[in-house]
Design an enzyme around this catalytic site. Structure first.
Site, PDB file in Angstrom:
ATOM      1  N   ASP A 296      -3.419   3.586   8.060  1.00  0.00           N
ATOM      2  CA  ASP A 296      -4.714   2.945   7.662  1.00  0.00           C
ATOM      3  C   ASP A 296      -5.937   3.430   8.313  1.00  0.00           C
ATOM      4  O   ASP A 296      -7.170   3.456   7.647  1.00  0.00           O
ATOM      5  CB  ASP A 296      -4.827   1.475   7.709  1.00  0.00           C
ATOM      6  CG  ASP A 296      -3.715   1.029   6.570  1.00  0.00           C
ATOM      7  OD1 ASP A 296      -3.727   1.574   5.714  1.00  0.00           O
ATOM      8  OD2 ASP A 296      -3.126  -0.201   6.929  1.00  0.00           O
ATOM      9  N   GLY A 298      -6.233   7.030   9.985  1.00  0.00           N
ATOM     10  CA  GLY A 298      -5.948   8.362   9.879  1.00  0.00           C
ATOM     11  C   GLY A 298      -6.214   8.506   8.267  1.00  0.00           C
ATOM     12  O   GLY A 298      -6.693   9.808   7.944  1.00  0.00           O
ATOM     13  N   GLU A 299      -5.690   8.168   7.410  1.00  0.00           N
ATOM     14  CA  GLU A 299      -5.479   8.240   6.066  1.00  0.00           C
ATOM     15  C   GLU A 299      -6.620   7.551   5.053  1.00  0.00           C
ATOM     16  O   GLU A 299      -7.109   8.221   4.037  1.00  0.00           O
ATOM     17  CB  GLU A 299      -4.111   8.168   5.468  1.00  0.00           C
ATOM     18  CG  GLU A 299      -2.970   8.942   6.178  1.00  0.00           C
ATOM     19  CD  GLU A 299      -1.527   8.383   5.480  1.00  0.00           C
ATOM     20  OE1 GLU A 299      -0.735   9.389   5.609  1.00  0.00           O
ATOM     21  OE2 GLU A 299      -1.290   7.487   5.174  1.00  0.00           O
ATOM     22  N   ASN A 380      -3.725  -4.099  -0.466  1.00  0.00           N
ATOM     23  CA  ASN A 380      -3.350  -5.519  -0.593  1.00  0.00           C
ATOM     24  C   ASN A 380      -3.585  -6.343   0.797  1.00  0.00           C
ATOM     25  O   ASN A 380      -3.871  -7.711   0.798  1.00  0.00           O
ATOM     26  CB  ASN A 380      -1.822  -5.674  -1.110  1.00  0.00           C
ATOM     27  CG  ASN A 380      -1.014  -4.655  -0.246  1.00  0.00           C
ATOM     28  OD1 ASN A 380      -1.405  -3.382   0.076  1.00  0.00           O
ATOM     29  ND2 ASN A 380       0.031  -5.175   0.482  1.00  0.00           N
ATOM     30  N   TYR A 381      -3.727  -5.706   1.883  1.00  0.00           N
ATOM     31  CA  TYR A 381      -3.810  -6.202   2.969  1.00  0.00           C
ATOM     32  C   TYR A 381      -5.272  -6.278   3.482  1.00  0.00           C
ATOM     33  O   TYR A 381      -6.063  -5.485   3.511  1.00  0.00           O
ATOM     34  CB  TYR A 381      -3.027  -5.575   4.070  1.00  0.00           C
ATOM     35  CG  TYR A 381      -1.645  -6.216   4.350  1.00  0.00           C
ATOM     36  CD1 TYR A 381      -1.249  -7.356   4.986  1.00  0.00           C
ATOM     37  CD2 TYR A 381      -0.525  -5.583   3.853  1.00  0.00           C
ATOM     38  CE1 TYR A 381      -0.156  -7.924   5.373  1.00  0.00           C
ATOM     39  CE2 TYR A 381       0.839  -6.047   3.975  1.00  0.00           C
ATOM     40  CZ  TYR A 381       1.079  -7.388   4.673  1.00  0.00           C
ATOM     41  OH  TYR A 381       2.145  -7.692   4.765  1.00  0.00           O
ATOM     42  N   ASP A 382      -5.485  -7.569   4.391  1.00  0.00           N
ATOM     43  CA  ASP A 382      -6.871  -7.692   5.059  1.00  0.00           C
ATOM     44  C   ASP A 382      -6.405  -7.820   6.531  1.00  0.00           C
ATOM     45  O   ASP A 382      -5.429  -8.499   6.906  1.00  0.00           O
ATOM     46  CB  ASP A 382      -7.474  -9.129   4.691  1.00  0.00           C
ATOM     47  CG  ASP A 382      -7.760  -8.787   3.243  1.00  0.00           C
ATOM     48  OD1 ASP A 382      -8.926  -8.628   2.656  1.00  0.00           O
ATOM     49  OD2 ASP A 382      -6.883  -9.263   2.163  1.00  0.00           O
TER      50      ASP A 382
END
Length: 651
Positions: A296, A298-299, A380-382
């Site tokens: 999350d 580096g990409e 989808n994630y926080d």
């Protein structure tokens, strides 16, 4: 205010960098800018800076040409408006630049226009695709020859009942589209067979989950005289602490030059602290899912995905918000409002003692901590990221994972050993969140040594007749070949960062201790594609020599990189790690086995680590806190009635 070498990027600097590259013929209107970051000077240059002295500011800029897929890296001196260097990036060795925001929309359009995808959807009985969501995900690198040199995204498909619906409630099973972003076409469609699309909605908004509880009384936090911290630009001071607050588009929140006032001295503790990477590998072996592993930072450029924080929702109390300035896809400055939240909060008891020989004498102090935080949403994630500073000199980091679990479809009631069925036909796969903190220590100076400290029981014998004795064993991490370490809860393992040239009053080197919250390291097998690319996550700690080019634990460009970069490359034998500038790369985080309670939205899952002073101070540094009443105590003195006086045995 005079500039400092570590000040956050400004809008003018980003604009200047783009102008310099355009004037040099290196950028056009079609050029995209996946990364624009400050080229941070080395720690010795920073320490030599004096207020008001001239500052040279350099930016590292990554450029991408969408039409050809070619990319370059430039170094721009924005003080002198000069292009210092410019080199081509080679996908096979350097990897690909991070994913652009606009590429997400482009991927969705490419997939929906593909005849093969439309045919696969029709075979599943889905002919109306306006509400379909093609979710582009980082492709990784699995040695597939067809993908070599190409800029690739892989797309899963989800459905929605309407434009506001939760798409992760309705995954389309067994279908993956591999997209060449440069050629703008699907190059491969994986279709392992249709399964029913889960029909039950996963709405988490209040209007779908009422009626609301009515038994909560107001809870108010008030600081009528304002907060106890002060901000002078990015320079933050609070309760003997001093530090500089920074934010960049890749890592997000960065803390520089954390130091503590002690006896008239400003004593350095950390030169730099950030969350430098986070990998999210999944456990499903099915061909439609066995490639999923997000990086999350580096990409996806974690910092650019920061939320605009809201008072009373994300932060509570007497808040100071800071905006962040990053570069957008076009290389123009973009302000992220309220990206950083700074506030104080009560943290219970700090220290207390009741004199058992005189019950009228009791002393206690409450703990207050400073919170510096931000929240980012990635698909989808926080994630909430929190740095805590305490009045006793402790530093703590906490990551809070929330949001929505990733999902896949299955036949309702069908069991799988790799996921939890959270709703009929809806699986939440097992996965890991493997965070990596970058910590550049400066414990009373920059020449530090790390010792691995274990608690060890001693054998029974003449010197230990009852077998109760135990002690500690401290082993210096002396060479880069020894740099990768595993936590050991049974041994109470922690890592002590010492300054062998600075002593406390007991004649011991001053130190701070990194205390982990150990969990499983990377579950993917050694030699697997994921393990090659996410090598940092195979150990809880790596210690490397500090060098300006060693910025990220998986290298500068992990997107589609074949692996072996970063800490794996820097940990080959031959570099001494004693009495020198160091970087600690600390891996931590949960192995998430989803529960039914994690659906449709997940309560926060917390993880982190602590840095505690260990002989850094000569005694408790929080003895000078003022008395504060609490419980039966008034002004720090207990007012217990005679008939309530407890009897306490002496020890």
């Amino acid at each position: 205010m005079a500039p400092h070498p570590l000040d956050p990027l400004t809008a003018d600097e980003i604009t200047t960098a783009r102008a310099v590259l355009t004037e040099a013929g290196k950028a056009t209107q079609s050029t995209r800018f996946p990364l624009v970051l400050l080229d941070e000077p080395d720690r010795h240059t920073v320490c030599a800076h004096r207020p008001g002295a001239p500052v040279v500011r350099r930016l590292r800029v990554t450029l991408l040409e969408p039409a050809t897929g070619t990319s370059h890296e430039a170094l721009v001196d924005v003080t002198a408006r000069t292009l210092l260097s410019y080199r081509a990036l080679h996908p096979d060795t350097d990897g690909q630049p991070p994913i652009l925001f606009e590429e997400n929309e482009r991927c969705d359009a490419i997939v929906k226009a593909d005849p093969g995808w439309r045919k696969a959807m029709a075979e599943r009985g889905i002919t109306t695709t306006e509400l379909a969501l093609c979710a582009p995900l980082a492709a990784g690198n699995f040695g597939i020859e067809e993908e070599r040199g190409r800029r690739i995204l892989r797309s899963l498909t989800f459905l929605r009942c309407d434009a506001t619906d939760n798409p992760f409630a309705h995954p389309v099973g067994g279908l993956v589209a591999d997209v060449d972003l440069t050629a703008r076409r699907v190059i491969r469609l994986i279709d392992t067979g249709a399964v029913p699309v889960p029909a039950e909605c996963g709405r988490y908004e209040a209007e779908f989950n009422g009626p609301a509880r009515t038994d909560l009384k107001p809870l108010e936090i008030s600081q009528p005289d304002g907060p106890s911290f002060t901000l002078d630009g990015p320079l933050l001071t609070w309760q003997n602490w001093q530090l500089r607050v920074d934010f960049n588009g890749r890592e997000g929140l960065v803390l520089h030059q954390l130091a503590h006032h002690d006896g008239g001295r400003l004593r350095p503790v950390l030169h730099r602290a950030s969350l430098a990477e986070m990998a999210v590998p999944y456990a499903e072996p099915d061909p439609a899912r066995n490639w999923v592993c997000y990086l999350d930072v580096g990409e996806y450029t974690l910092g650019r995905n920061a939320n605009a924080l809201r008072l009373g929702c994300d932060c509570l109390g007497e808040i100071r918000y800071l905006d962040a300035v990053v570069a957008d896809d076009l290389g123009n400055p973009q302000t992220l409002p309220n990206a950083i939240c700074i506030h104080e909060e009560d943290h219970g008891l700090l220290w207390k003692h009741t004199n058992i020989f005189d019950d009228s004498s009791a002393e206690s102090r409450r703990s207050r901590r400073l919170v510096i935080s931000y929240i980012a949403t990635l698909g989808n994630y926080d994630y909430g990221f929190y740095w805590y500073l305490y009045q006793d000199g402790t530093i703590e980091f906490e990551a809070k994972s929330t949001g929505l679990v990733q999902t896949s479809a299955t036949v309702p009631g069908k069991r799988t050993p790799y996921a939890t069925e959270v709703a009929p036909g809806l699986q939440a796969p097992f996965h890991q969140h493997l965070f990596c903190a970058r910590l550049d220590p400066a414990v009373d100076g920059h020449a530090n040594t790390v010792e691995e400290v274990d608690v060890v029981p001693l054998p029974m014998g003449p010197d230990n007749p009852h077998g109760n004795a135990f002690t500690t064993r401290a082993t210096p991490i002396a060479d880069s070949a020894e740099a990768g370490r595993l936590a050991d809860p049974a041994a109470g393992r922690r890592w002590r960062i010492t300054n062998p040239a600075s002593y406390n009053r007991m004649g011991q080197p001053v130190a701070y201790t990194l205390t982990p919250q150990p969990g499983p390291t990377l579950m993917a097998r050694p030699g697997s594609p994921v393990a090659r690319r996410v090598g940092y996550a195979t150990r809880h700690l790596w210690v490397t020599r500090s060098r300006p080019e060693r910025r990220f634990p998986v290298g500068d460009y992990p997107n589609q990189h074949p692996g072996g970069a970063g800490v794996l490359r820097w940990s080959r034998p031959g570099e001494t790690l004693l009495k020198t500038g160091l970087t600690l790369w600390h891996t931590f985080g949960p192995t998430h086995l989803p529960r039914l309670e994690d659906w449709p939205v997940m309560p926060v899952d917390r993880c982190g680590f602590t840095l505690r002073p260990t002989g850094f101070f000569d005694r408790n540094p929080a003895l000078d806190l003022p008395r504060e009443g609490g419980g039966y105590c008034s002004d720090g003195h207990c007012s217990v009635r005679e008939d309530e006086t407890p009897v306490r045995p002496a020890r």
